[in-house]
Motif scaffolding. Structure first.
Motif, PDB file in Angstrom:
ATOM      1  N   ARG A 171     -33.681 -27.807  57.125  1.00 14.27           N
ATOM      2  CA  ARG A 171     -33.986 -29.040  57.865  1.00 14.27           C
ATOM      3  C   ARG A 171     -32.798 -29.441  58.729  1.00 14.27           C
ATOM      4  N   SER A 183     -36.301 -35.775  59.562  1.00 18.17           N
ATOM      5  CA  SER A 183     -35.735 -34.524  60.066  1.00 18.17           C
ATOM      6  C   SER A 183     -36.313 -34.201  61.441  1.00 18.17           C
ATOM      7  N   ARG A 201     -36.910 -24.619  52.536  1.00 19.60           N
ATOM      8  CA  ARG A 201     -36.895 -25.120  53.911  1.00 19.60           C
ATOM      9  C   ARG A 201     -35.477 -25.398  54.410  1.00 19.60           C
ATOM     10  N   GLY A 221     -33.798 -37.443  54.290  1.00 23.09           N
ATOM     11  CA  GLY A 221     -34.555 -36.466  53.521  1.00 23.09           C
ATOM     12  C   GLY A 221     -35.435 -37.118  52.482  1.00 23.09           C
ATOM     13  N   TYR A 280     -39.470 -23.019  57.533  1.00 17.66           N
ATOM     14  CA  TYR A 280     -39.814 -22.433  56.236  1.00 17.66           C
ATOM     15  C   TYR A 280     -39.485 -20.951  56.259  1.00 17.66           C
ATOM     16  N   SER A 285     -37.253 -34.991  49.617  1.00  9.00           N
ATOM     17  CA  SER A 285     -37.645 -33.661  49.169  1.00  9.00           C
ATOM     18  C   SER A 285     -37.756 -33.600  47.651  1.00  9.00           C
ATOM     19  N   CYS A 297     -36.433 -31.052  62.701  1.00 10.01           N
ATOM     20  CA  CYS A 297     -37.283 -29.880  62.528  1.00 10.01           C
ATOM     21  C   CYS A 297     -37.117 -29.355  61.109  1.00 10.01           C
ATOM     22  N   SER A 298     -38.153 -28.696  60.631  1.00  9.90           N
ATOM     23  CA  SER A 298     -38.171 -28.154  59.280  1.00  9.90           C
ATOM     24  C   SER A 298     -38.688 -26.724  59.369  1.00  9.90           C
TER      25      SER A 298
END
Length: 375
Positions: free
Chosen positions: A233, A242, A231, A204, A247, A206, A244-245
């Motif tokens: 993740r 990641s 998000r 990560g 939202y 973030s 996929c992320s």
């Protein structure tokens, strides 16, 4: 409940009246019951921790009376119950206590650990042979508490508090928060091996805090996280980026769980979303008033709980002195059943079974995100 009641619900039947699990009353208990702080359940036990520091354990087979009861001197900050078997861990003040029955079935305090900071997260390591192993996160320190090595520190970086924690049989994953003076080191998820106490992976990158992580219920070599940056993740433990992320949640993610292909996430704004991980698409959503604090699902059912942050709202009724909570101030639990009894063909809407033989057709204003049409 804030009334002091602990109810046991059977989600397999709709007309089930939930029995109240009775606490142990001492002779001087004339006033109102203390609030219930935490509850946990596994296949054989239910555990509740109360605001006054008491803990009650019930056997699901033996009715409403507790089979074990013990007391802390201070308020309980965290409660953990083993996923299988009969081990309970509680943290109160600077003490972590582990209770379990001995060979003859009598409950006893297996271990008591003294630590230096207040515990915020507590997990029992599953599938451990011998004495129980506990992982506790206390501010910026993560402890690995074993009988043979009582004060072992798994991770400690001054000024970087732990924001979420989950453990599997051999690993622990937790989010750490940096305070911005180290610009090259954003908030991350750290993965540690519990046997070697080595950091295996940092994942990560973030700006927001990681608010929830689910390692134990995830597929092998995978974990799913939720963040204040809205998000969800999914990480492959063999990589740092990641997979996929997604939202979704306007006020931040509060609960997550995944399986081989779908992800269920809950947010502070009360939204529950079901995602298809392979397509990165939202399949379904449901909204309720309060933050989503609990998500659990298996192949045929999903249980979500929206729990209010304000436990004793004033002015909830016509008179301020009446603390009977108005409906909008109460939490709500949803139990969803997937269509397991129907044939696979019947459980899909007719519009989703289109064979594309007809060129034109009315789509009923439904925006479909289902990749399973037969072409």
């Amino acid at each position: 409940y804030t009334s002091g009641e602990v109810r046991l619900w059977d989600t397999r039947t709709w007309d089930y009246t939930a029995p109240i699990l009775e606490p142990i009353h001492s002779p001087g208990d004339a006033g109102p019951q203390p609030h219930v702080s935490f509850v946990r359940i596994n296949s054989s036990l239910a555990v509740a921790a109360y605001e006054d520091g008491t803990v009650s354990v019930w056997n699901l087979m033996f009715g409403r009376e507790p089979i074990h009861h013990y007391q802390h001197n201070q308020r309980i900050q965290a409660l953990a119950l083993g996923s299988e078997g009969a081990t309970v861990a509680t943290a109160s003040g600077f003490e972590v206590k582990v209770e379990s029955p001995n060979d003859r079935g009598f409950w006893q305090t297996t271990e008591t650990y003294e630590i230096q900071k207040l515990v915020s997260f507590l997990n029992l390591v599953p599938d451990v042979t011998g004495s129980p192993v506990t992982v506790a996160a206390a501010e910026d320190i993560v402890y690995l508490l074993k009988a043979e090595d009582p004060g072992k520190i798994l991770h400690s970086v001054y000024g970087q508090p732990v924001t979420c924690l989950d453990v599997s049989a051999h690993e622990a994953a937790f989010g750490v928060k940096t305070f911005g003076w180290l610009l090259n080191e954003p908030n991350q998820i750290l993965l540690y091996n519990l046997e070697t106490s080595q950091c295996l992976k940092k994942m990560g990158n973030s700006i927001g805090d990681f608010t929830c992580v689910n390692l134990q219920n995830s597929p092998p070599n995978m974990l799913v996280t939720g963040n204040k940056d809205r998000r969800v993740r999914v990480f492959d433990l063999r990589k740092s980026e990641s997979l996929c992320s997604l939202y979704a949640h306007q006020l931040g993610v509060s609960a997550v769980q995944m399986d081989d292909w779908k992800i269920v996430s809950g947010g502070e704004e009360g939204l529950v979303c079901v995602w298809d991980q392979r397509m990165g698409t939202k399949l379904w959503e449901m909204h309720a008033r309060h933050p989503v604090r609990h998500i659990w699902f298996n192949s045929h059912s999903l249980i979500t709980a929206n729990i209010p942050d304000e436990k004793t709202p004033r002015g909830a009724s016509i008179t301020d002195d009446d603390l009977t909570a108005h409906r909008k101030h109460r939490g709500i639990i949803y139990a969803y059943e997937f269509s397991v009894d129907q044939l696979a063909v019947e459980s899909v809407l007719p519009i989703c079974r289109s064979s594309y033989d007809e060129v034109t057709g009315y789509n009923y204003n439904i925006g479909l995100a289902v990749p399973y049409d037969s072409v």
